[in-house]
Write a protein that holds these residues in place. Structure first.
Motif, short mmCIF file in Angstrom:
data_model
loop_
_atom_site.label_atom_id
_atom_site.label_comp_id
_atom_site.label_asym_id
_atom_site.label_seq_id
_atom_site.Cartn_x
_atom_site.Cartn_y
_atom_site.Cartn_z
N ALA A 196 10.15 0.12 14.25
CA ALA A 196 11.36 0.59 13.57
C ALA A 196 12.10 -0.57 12.90
O ALA A 196 12.67 -0.41 11.82
N ASP A 197 12.05 -1.75 13.51
CA ASP A 197 12.75 -2.91 12.94
C ASP A 197 12.11 -3.38 11.64
O ASP A 197 12.76 -4.02 10.81
N ASP A 198 10.82 -3.10 11.47
CA ASP A 198 10.10 -3.57 10.28
C ASP A 198 10.12 -2.57 9.15
O ASP A 198 9.69 -2.88 8.02
N LEU A 199 10.59 -1.35 9.40
CA LEU A 199 10.60 -0.33 8.37
C LEU A 199 11.72 -0.58 7.37
O LEU A 199 12.76 -1.12 7.74
N PRO A 200 11.52 -0.22 6.10
CA PRO A 200 12.59 -0.40 5.10
C PRO A 200 13.82 0.36 5.52
O PRO A 200 13.76 1.47 6.04
N ARG A 223 0.83 -1.20 0.00
CA ARG A 223 0.00 0.00 0.00
C ARG A 223 0.87 1.26 0.00
O ARG A 223 0.59 2.22 -0.69
N ALA A 224 1.91 1.21 0.81
CA ALA A 224 2.80 2.38 0.88
C ALA A 224 3.52 2.59 -0.45
O ALA A 224 3.71 3.73 -0.89
N SER A 246 12.60 7.54 3.00
CA SER A 246 12.09 8.58 3.90
C SER A 246 10.57 8.66 3.81
O SER A 246 9.88 8.76 4.83
N ALA A 247 10.05 8.60 2.58
CA ALA A 247 8.60 8.64 2.39
C ALA A 247 7.94 7.40 2.99
O ALA A 247 6.89 7.49 3.65
N LEU A 248 8.55 6.23 2.80
CA LEU A 248 7.99 5.00 3.35
C LEU A 248 7.98 5.02 4.87
O LEU A 248 7.03 4.55 5.51
N GLU A 249 9.03 5.55 5.46
CA GLU A 249 9.08 5.64 6.92
C GLU A 249 7.94 6.50 7.45
O GLU A 249 7.31 6.17 8.45
N THR A 250 7.65 7.60 6.76
CA THR A 250 6.54 8.47 7.16
C THR A 250 5.21 7.74 7.06
O THR A 250 4.35 7.83 7.95
N LEU A 251 5.03 7.01 5.96
CA LEU A 251 3.77 6.31 5.74
C LEU A 251 3.58 5.12 6.67
O LEU A 251 2.48 4.86 7.15
N LEU A 252 4.66 4.41 6.96
CA LEU A 252 4.54 3.14 7.68
C LEU A 252 4.78 3.24 9.18
O LEU A 252 4.39 2.34 9.92
N SER A 253 5.42 4.31 9.64
CA SER A 253 5.77 4.38 11.05
C SER A 253 4.58 4.29 12.01
O SER A 253 4.74 3.77 13.12
N PRO A 254 3.35 4.74 11.62
CA PRO A 254 2.24 4.55 12.55
C PRO A 254 1.83 3.09 12.74
O PRO A 254 1.16 2.75 13.70
N TYR A 255 2.24 2.21 11.83
CA TYR A 255 1.76 0.84 11.84
C TYR A 255 2.85 -0.21 12.09
O TYR A 255 2.55 -1.31 12.53
N LEU A 256 4.09 0.13 11.75
CA LEU A 256 5.17 -0.84 11.88
C LEU A 256 6.22 -0.34 12.87
O LEU A 256 6.41 0.86 13.02
#
Length: 199
Positions: free
Chosen positions: A193-197, A135-136, A181-191
């Motif tokens: 830090a270890d799961d972020l790209p 989705r991200a 950087s964009a993915l971290e912004t999009l995904l940080s509410p749900y994943l």
């Protein structure tokens, strides 16, 4: 992709046979590289019929270009380049379809974020995590998406990614930085830090 047994024919041998009209040799090349192509296409488009069609089209294009392939790039790299190009065409077609049949407020690619597949208090399993990442990826530009798929999902090096996309290595690095950087912004509410790209 699984290692090729030492006793198995080389890519060059199979290519020579395929050019001579031996369909079995071409099928062996497809079997050898279909997982790699599928990983790239699914990374670009998400799983589903569209990705299946693009995967098939990748090998059709390869078959049609057998006589043009001269081995300047490793065969897996060459096929990945075709898969990326066909995926980008599919993304363009998808966007044109959305623009034609959806208003901007309804367009699934227009909103910055969408609801996560689970509530925030629930543990996110691998399937949910994959869905969130796809989705991200929908919210990245095509150029940025391609770099993320090749570098972070498929595991290509910066040099290999630059070769596949036919851009300088510095361009790959800058696109990757902006994309992650964009993915971290999009995904940080749900994943976590270890799961972020990671870059």
């Amino acid at each position: 992709m699984s290692p090729v047994p030492a006793s198995a024919p080389t890519d060059a041998e199979l290519l020579a046979r395929a050019r001579d009209g031996q369909s079995r040799a071409f099928r062996r090349l497809v079997e050898r590289y279909e997982d790699r192509v599928a990983a790239t296409v699914i990374g670009m488009l998400g799983p589903g019929a569209e990705a299946d069609d693009v995967g098939q089209e990748t090998f059709i294009r390869f078959y049609e270009a057998l006589d043009q392939y001269r081995g300047d790039a490793e065969l897996g790299t060459y096929l990945t380049r075709i898969a990326i190009n066909q995926s980008l065409k599919a993304l363009d077609k998808r966007k044109r379809w959305y623009d034609r049949f959806w208003s901007r407020d309804e367009n699934p690619d227009a909103a910055l974020t969408r609801e996560p597949p689970v509530d925030g208090d629930e543990e996110i399993d691998e399937r949910d995590r994959t869905e969130l990442v796809h989705r991200a990826l929908d919210h990245l530009s095509d150029d940025h998406r391609a770099v993320v798929v090749l570098r972070l999902l498929d595991g290509y090096s910066t040099r290999e990614t630059a070769e596949i996309l036919d851009v300088p290595e510095g361009t790959v690095m800058s696109r990757l930085y902006r994309a992650t950087s964009a993915l971290e912004t999009l995904l940080s509410p749900y994943l976590s830090a270890d799961d972020l790209p990671s870059r």
